[in-house]
Design an enzyme around this catalytic site. Structure first.
Site, PDB file in Angstrom:
ATOM      1  CG  ASP A   1      -1.712  -1.131   1.191  1.00  0.00           C
ATOM      2  OD1 ASP A   1      -2.273  -0.991   0.096  1.00  0.00           O
ATOM      3  OD2 ASP A   1      -1.936  -1.821   2.571  1.00  0.00           O
TER       4      ASP A   1
ATOM      5  CE  LYS B   1       3.213  -2.948  -4.176  1.00  0.00           C
ATOM      6  NZ  LYS B   1       2.837  -2.881  -2.941  1.00  0.00           N
ATOM      7  N   GLY B   2       0.638   1.213  -7.685  1.00  0.00           N
ATOM      8  CA  GLY B   2      -0.343   1.702  -8.561  1.00  0.00           C
ATOM      9  C   GLY B   2       0.351   2.919  -9.230  1.00  0.00           C
TER      10      GLY B   2
ATOM     11  CB  ALA C   1      -1.844  -7.267  -5.582  1.00  0.00           C
ATOM     12  N   GLY C   2      -3.477  -5.172  -4.192  1.00  0.00           N
ATOM     13  CA  GLY C   2      -4.978  -3.922  -5.085  1.00  0.00           C
ATOM     14  C   GLY C   2      -4.232  -2.648  -5.702  1.00  0.00           C
ATOM     15  CG  HIS C   3      -1.671  -2.113  -7.935  1.00  0.00           C
ATOM     16  ND1 HIS C   3      -0.376  -3.265  -8.591  1.00  0.00           N
ATOM     17  CD2 HIS C   3      -1.479  -2.721  -6.445  1.00  0.00           C
ATOM     18  CE1 HIS C   3       0.510  -3.843  -7.915  1.00  0.00           C
ATOM     19  NE2 HIS C   3       0.136  -3.263  -6.456  1.00  0.00           N
TER      20      HIS C   3
ATOM     21  CD  GLN D   1       0.901  -9.313  -2.443  1.00  0.00           C
ATOM     22  OE1 GLN D   1       2.203  -9.867  -2.688  1.00  0.00           O
ATOM     23  NE2 GLN D   1       0.065  -9.218  -2.478  1.00  0.00           N
TER      24      GLN D   1
ATOM     25  CB  THR E   1       1.531 -12.697   1.186  1.00  0.00           C
ATOM     26  OG1 THR E   1       1.013 -12.534   0.347  1.00  0.00           O
ATOM     27  CG2 THR E   1       3.085 -11.599   0.822  1.00  0.00           C
TER      28      THR E   1
ATOM     29  CB  THR F   1      -7.401  -1.526  -3.263  1.00  0.00           C
ATOM     30  OG1 THR F   1      -6.184  -0.098  -2.951  1.00  0.00           O
ATOM     31  CG2 THR F   1      -7.292  -0.903  -4.370  1.00  0.00           C
TER      32      THR F   1
ATOM     33  CB  ALA G   1      -9.374   0.655   9.529  1.00  0.00           C
TER      34      ALA G   1
ATOM     35  CG  LEU H   1       5.807  15.107   1.627  1.00  0.00           C
ATOM     36  CD1 LEU H   1       7.070  14.381   2.046  1.00  0.00           C
ATOM     37  CD2 LEU H   1       7.525  16.006   0.474  1.00  0.00           C
TER      38      LEU H   1
ATOM     39  CB  THR I   1       3.486  16.042  -5.020  1.00  0.00           C
ATOM     40  OG1 THR I   1       2.637  16.220  -5.950  1.00  0.00           O
ATOM     41  CG2 THR I   1       5.164  16.030  -4.872  1.00  0.00           C
TER      42      THR I   1
HETATM   43  P1  IMP Z   1      -3.074 -12.732   2.126  1.00  0.00           P
HETATM   44  O1  IMP Z   1      -1.605 -12.540   0.611  1.00  0.00           O
HETATM   45  O2  IMP Z   1      -4.148 -12.524   1.658  1.00  0.00           O
HETATM   46  O3  IMP Z   1      -1.394 -14.647   2.692  1.00  0.00           O
HETATM   47  O4  IMP Z   1      -1.996 -12.320   3.416  1.00  0.00           O
HETATM   48  C1  IMP Z   1      -0.881 -11.795   3.918  1.00  0.00           C
HETATM   49  C2  IMP Z   1      -0.929 -10.187   4.544  1.00  0.00           C
HETATM   50  O5  IMP Z   1      -0.673  -9.924   3.470  1.00  0.00           O
HETATM   51  C3  IMP Z   1      -1.941  -9.613   5.492  1.00  0.00           C
HETATM   52  O6  IMP Z   1      -1.380  -9.367   6.878  1.00  0.00           O
HETATM   53  C4  IMP Z   1      -2.656  -9.210   4.496  1.00  0.00           C
HETATM   54  O7  IMP Z   1      -3.697  -7.526   4.488  1.00  0.00           O
HETATM   55  C5  IMP Z   1      -1.328  -8.320   4.011  1.00  0.00           C
HETATM   56  N1  IMP Z   1      -1.670  -8.151   2.137  1.00  0.00           N
HETATM   57  C6  IMP Z   1      -1.489  -9.216   1.109  1.00  0.00           C
HETATM   58  N2  IMP Z   1      -1.439  -8.489   0.159  1.00  0.00           N
HETATM   59  C7  IMP Z   1      -1.203  -7.142   0.708  1.00  0.00           C
HETATM   60  C8  IMP Z   1      -1.879  -5.909  -0.071  1.00  0.00           C
HETATM   61  O8  IMP Z   1      -1.231  -5.773  -1.545  1.00  0.00           O
HETATM   62  N3  IMP Z   1      -1.326  -4.270   0.465  1.00  0.00           N
HETATM   63  C9  IMP Z   1      -0.927  -4.712   1.564  1.00  0.00           C
HETATM   64  N4  IMP Z   1      -1.125  -5.732   3.008  1.00  0.00           N
HETATM   65  C10 IMP Z   1      -1.063  -7.116   2.143  1.00  0.00           C
END
Ligand code: IMP
Length: 430
Positions: free
Chosen positions: A13, A16-17, A39-41, A224, A239, A299, A304, A332, A414
């Protein structure tokens, strides 16, 4: 000219996106090489906001090839759903613009169910996974019983793979007191989805090898962050893949000499979703302020994010183990208006000073950060496009970060808008 790998320097988070999108304009191919739809981008392009999970960020730009490499675990149902969602926003995706490695392992419904059941069983010790089945799918891959993309093309082989997989999973389910999974039903589900996903299957290592010979530019898009790396992260709160730059080679079949510049996306403070140690966490007004200003909600899961001060010790470690050449410093502006800003510069654990985060879970849990305090700035840095637009105190903060993590800032972001990016050096030209 070189190829660029983008990785996260913290716990994901980091933004990166936007940076990947910014760089993808100058790339021919964008490759995902690890992780999955955990992942969420987020990409903001003009008026449109795209939320991508598994699709390489390049797909939203016409003329770019997106590659999902062998190191990714692919949930075919989730991927098709994401493709439909993105298509509804006016993006064209076809086998000419997206290729999925024929040797990528699949995430199946049984993985999702197991991920969630295990988290429930762990209770207070839960990892806080995204519940997408990532861990169980990687376990099956390493256990040599995964169903892979190529199996979908061969009904006999598919049946054999499913039978082999279920010997393991049904024994596990029985032990947990759950109903076994029917091989017939799972094969039927996979056979139903196969014609929709198979047109995208390809020999991605060869696609990348030919692209290299043709002098094409490749952007490797990590997911990640280094502190979630299964080897180098805050194990077991990680992960299930390697998130450093080396994985770009293994997870795409490109070979280490294909990697040029490694850009570490680094947030100007720290966030974490899910459980696990977070020494500089601010579970107080400061943390809430950072969360609100930074809109720190996941994402993928909407959770939270936990927020805290910049941890230079942790990021320096990520620079070394992740192989980072330069960073893109993001968000920033979230620190604008604070009277003072703290930076973690080491840890005190049981009275001993550490200049790194040790591997032991127990020691990590007892790490008390040692801080350095810097003066804040009152002016807004939001949307700044030139170094000269930044207040002197903000520049001082950036310079101090560079010094502490021993890595230069290549880009400064920014705002979420792609044009609000200050370029110190172009990663593709380094
Ligand atoms: P998993 O990848 O779903 O097995 O989750 C393992 C850990 O990685 C957990 O703490 C998730 O919140 C974290 N995690 C997995 N993917 C992301 C991501 O894209 N951004 C932030 N945290 C992630």
């Amino acid at each position: 000219m070189t190829n660029v790998v983008v990785i996260g320097s913290q716990w994901g988070d980091e933004g990166k996106g936007k940076i990947v999108d910014w760089l993808s304009e100058r790339a021919d191919i964008v490759v995902r090489y690890q992780g999955g739809h955990n992942a969420g981008h987020t990409l903001v392009i003009g008026e449109k906001v795209f939320k991508l999970s598994l699709l390489p960020s390049g797909v939203v730009r016409p003329g770019k090839l997106g590659v999902i490499g062998n190191g990714v675990v692919v949930d075919p149902w989730a991927l098709l759903e994401e493709m439909e969602r993105v298509r509804a926003q006016g993006v064209e995706i076809d086998p000419g613009s997206l290729v999925i490695a024929e040797n990528a392992s699949l995430i199946l419904p049984v993985h999702r169910a197991l991920d969630r059941a295990r988290e429930l069983a762990r209770g207070a010790d839960k990892i806080g996974t995204t519940g997408r089945g990532i861990g169980p799918a990687y376990e099956d891959k390493v256990g040599r019983r995964a169903v892979r993309m190529c199996d979908l093309a061969d009904p006999e082989q598919l049946r054999r793979r499913v039978d082999g997989l279920l010997v393991h999973h049904n024994a596990l389910l029985k032990g947990l007191g759950d109903e076994p999974v029917s091989a017939e039903a799972l094969v039927r589900e996979l056979e139903a989805i196969a014609p929709r996903i198979l047109p995208y299957a390809g020999v991605t290592w060869q696609v990348l090898s030919e692209a290299k010979r043709a002098g094409k530019r490749v952007l490797y898009e990590g997911a990640q962050g280094v502190m979630l790396d299964v080897d180098h992260g805050t194990y077991p709160f990680v992960t299930s893949s390697n998130t450093g730059a080396g994985q770009a080679a293994t997870g795409s079949g490109s070979g280490p000499n294909s990697i040029g510049y490694v850009l570490g996306i680094t947030k100007a403070y720290t966030t974490r979703v899910g459980s696990g140690p977070f020494p500089t966490e601010q579970d107080n007004e400061i943390g809430r302020t950072l969360g609100e200003r930074g809109r720190e909600f996941g994402t993928v899961t909407g959770r939270a994010r936990r927020c805290g001060w910049f941890d230079a010790t942790l990021v320096r470690q990520a620079m070394r183990v992740g192989g980072v050449n330069g960073i893109a410093l993001t968000k920033l502006d979230v620190l604008d208006g604070l009277d003072e800003i703290r930076i973690g510069i080491g840890y005190d654990i049981d009275g001993r000073r550490y200049d790194h985060l040790p591997a032991s879970e127990a020691l990590q849990a007892r790490a008390v950060p040692v801080y350095e305090t810097m003066e804040g700035w009152k002016e807004s840095t939001y949307g700044a496009r030139r170094w000269a637009d930044l207040p002197a105190t903000a520049i001082k903060y950036i310079r101090r970060i560079e010094e502490l993590i021993d890595t230069p800032v290549a880009l400064l972001s920014t705002s979420p808008d792609r044009d609000d990016t200050i370029r110190v050096r172009d990663p593709f030209e380094d």
